[in-house]
Scaffold this motif. Sequence first.
Motif, PDB file in Angstrom:
ATOM      1  N   SER A  68       0.858  -1.187   0.000  1.00  0.00           N
ATOM      2  CA  SER A  68       0.000   0.000   0.000  1.00  0.00           C
ATOM      3  C   SER A  68       0.888   1.229   0.000  1.00  0.00           C
ATOM      4  CB  SER A  68      -0.895   0.008   1.240  1.00  0.00           C
ATOM      5  OG  SER A  68      -1.676  -1.158   1.306  1.00  0.00           O
TER       6      SER A  68
ATOM      7  N   TYR B  37      -2.710  -0.597  -4.108  1.00  0.00           N
ATOM      8  CA  TYR B  37      -3.558   0.245  -3.261  1.00  0.00           C
ATOM      9  C   TYR B  37      -2.899   1.598  -3.035  1.00  0.00           C
ATOM     10  CZ  TYR B  37      -6.765   1.421   0.567  1.00  0.00           C
ATOM     11  OH  TYR B  37      -7.708   2.019   1.366  1.00  0.00           O
TER      12      TYR B  37
ATOM     13  N   ASP C 146      -7.656   4.978  -4.090  1.00  0.00           N
ATOM     14  CA  ASP C 146      -8.536   4.021  -3.432  1.00  0.00           C
ATOM     15  C   ASP C 146      -9.142   4.626  -2.165  1.00  0.00           C
ATOM     16  OD1 ASP C 146      -8.118   1.391  -4.975  1.00  0.00           O
ATOM     17  OD2 ASP C 146      -6.069   2.085  -4.619  1.00  0.00           O
TER      18      ASP C 146
ATOM     19  N   ARG D   9     -14.196   7.862  -4.858  1.00  0.00           N
ATOM     20  CA  ARG D   9     -14.455   6.461  -4.551  1.00  0.00           C
ATOM     21  C   ARG D   9     -14.651   6.211  -3.060  1.00  0.00           C
ATOM     22  NH1 ARG D   9      -9.955   2.428  -6.644  1.00  0.00           N
ATOM     23  NH2 ARG D   9     -10.467   3.650  -8.496  1.00  0.00           N
TER      24      ARG D   9
END
Length: 290
Positions: free
Chosen positions: A133, A155, A175, A194
């Motif tokens: 991430s 991510y 994300d 999102r």
Amino acid sequence: MNQPLLPPLTVIGSINLDLIASTDRLPAAGETVGRGLLHRQAGGKGANQATAAARLGGGVRLIGSIGNDEAGRQLLGTLAASGVNVADILLSSQPTGTALIVVDRFGENQIVVCPGANSQLSLEGISFADDESVLCQLENGVDVVLEASRQHRGYFALNAAPAESLPDELVTRCDLVIVNETEFALLPELSNARLVAVTYGERGSAIYEYGTLVARAAALPTRVVNTVGAGDAFCSALVLALRTGHDYHRALAAANAVGSDAVRDASSQPRLSSLEHYLETTRTTPGNRR
């Protein structure tokens, strides 16, 4: 030092020396406030978030830039001692970044950042694994964040602070975007993003999915000493909790608890327990899910 127990996290962001003046109250425009106490400590949103993630139990590397000076060497040592992988921190010809911070007796603050070496950050030669991430902020500028979002296909989370206009490409790519309520109001482009997490101070936090409220969690009562590093600790906790597979409400509640611990600490890089501790202690914490 915590052992890496959580998904790998790379933080891309600023590294600063914080010069903090603690005063009874914040000065008004043109006013001098006396009887302050001066402290020097490690800071910068990138360094704060990386250190918080490491102390929560994550395996963390920090991508940033420091000067070839005493402050830079001290900050590098502090990061390494906290368990942060510093192999990708660049050495710049510019002086190490500095933040000038005034904090009042309620923990509220005023901050001026002098970026120095942070303005020289480049991602040239940096690689990313698909399973890691990435967490960015905006102290290094939108261009660096946009470059990171293009290079990394996994991510991607953004703490959109300090607030500045975000290109559509970046909003679509994220994300997760994390902001406080003031930043949320300044960034209308996030209204249909999102996933957006918003912090509301003593009123807790919330998550919006494509503009719809999907989770809320209450703040924990606490004694506020310093709010400078609390938001950064919240960001790291939220990303790690979500990436570990916890639902929105559980992740928010744990991140709120981390932030509550952080504001009780005078440091911009507060001492923290493991993320598992906060997940367990908030298991039955009341709060509205919707």
